[in-house]
Design an enzyme around this catalytic site. Sequence first.
Site, PDB file in Angstrom:
ATOM      1  N   HIS A 165      38.816 -13.752 -16.119  1.00 23.53           N
ATOM      2  CA  HIS A 165      38.876 -13.902 -14.658  1.00 23.53           C
ATOM      3  C   HIS A 165      40.327 -13.914 -14.185  1.00 23.53           C
ATOM      4  CE1 HIS A 165      34.658 -14.723 -14.603  1.00 23.53           C
ATOM      5  NE2 HIS A 165      34.726 -15.974 -14.983  1.00 23.53           N
TER       6      HIS A 165
ATOM      7  N   THR B  58      18.843  -5.228 -16.600  1.00 18.98           N
ATOM      8  CA  THR B  58      18.481  -5.607 -15.229  1.00 18.98           C
ATOM      9  C   THR B  58      18.599  -7.122 -15.118  1.00 18.98           C
ATOM     10  OG1 THR B  58      16.140  -5.904 -15.750  1.00 18.98           O
ATOM     11  CG2 THR B  58      16.852  -3.688 -15.060  1.00 18.98           C
TER      12      THR B  58
ATOM     13  N   GLY C 106      30.039 -10.567 -11.686  1.00 19.31           N
ATOM     14  CA  GLY C 106      29.327  -9.725 -12.645  1.00 19.31           C
ATOM     15  C   GLY C 106      29.900  -9.730 -14.040  1.00 19.31           C
TER      16      GLY C 106
END
Length: 304
Positions: free
Chosen positions: A119, A239, A68
Amino acid sequence: MAEKMSNLANRINLFLAGLKEKDKKELLLTYKGVLYPNLLCSSEAFEALETMETRKEDMLIVAYPKCGTNWMLHIVNEMVDACNKDLPPPEGFQMLEFKGPEDIQAMKNQPSPRVFTTHLHYDNIPKSFIKNKVKILVIFRNPKDAAVSYYHFYNKNPVLPNASSWDEFFQKFMSGEVCWKSYFDHALAWDKHMDEENIMVLTFEDLKENLSVGVKQIAEFYELPLSDEMMQSIADKATFQSMTNTSKATHGEFGPILFRKGEVGDWKSLFTEVQSQEMDAKFEECLAGTKLGVKLKYDKYCKF
């Protein structure tokens, strides 16, 4: 914000066009025992990051790959833009490990608030973020969906080597032989820091279930003065379908690579029963009973 994102799309398109001129024989770089995409990362940049100077008002988003990252970056960028209309667009990539040494040096001149993503494993995040108690938003996704999404990302991404098969990739994912190493090592590290005041952990699944609530939690965590109407507008534009529809405008030719399905439960399309049981055992060994393990709702999202 649209103009800022179109600038990013142009930079991404130029980068992808430049790949055609590069030798792709060595797609992976190893730095301190961890694999990274060689066309985006460098040892010199990692060394520069070790001495990076952070500010208390910086904002960092952390996620294991395909959990995400770009979703949350979009939301936080929209929030910051709504509160700071005159703020110039971020310079280059906002992913820490994708910045060159010269970019890291130039960040000193970038006005606050600066938004970064990474990350990197907790232990490899520049120490200044921890020392200065920079607010860190951490996103986790259930490991089965993360693995399947990462597999497709490897095979669609021109900076990563193709996985010959799902079975091969699954074993590499389980053993941590993928870029940014083991999902479970990342999870175990963050589990130890979940209660620290400058850290908030959210899950991909909870955000999918109620994005409006998630947006409000993020705004409150970063202390951004947004009205209910502004937060709802940001949620509506964030969304998966909305971001997919605008992906080429926001991320250029890389948009379709970044945004594939964004579903919960897609792991069932590839996992065999044996693989599912192997992942179940790994989760039980590493995360069962931990705070993060409970938050991931493994039994709800990861059982046939």
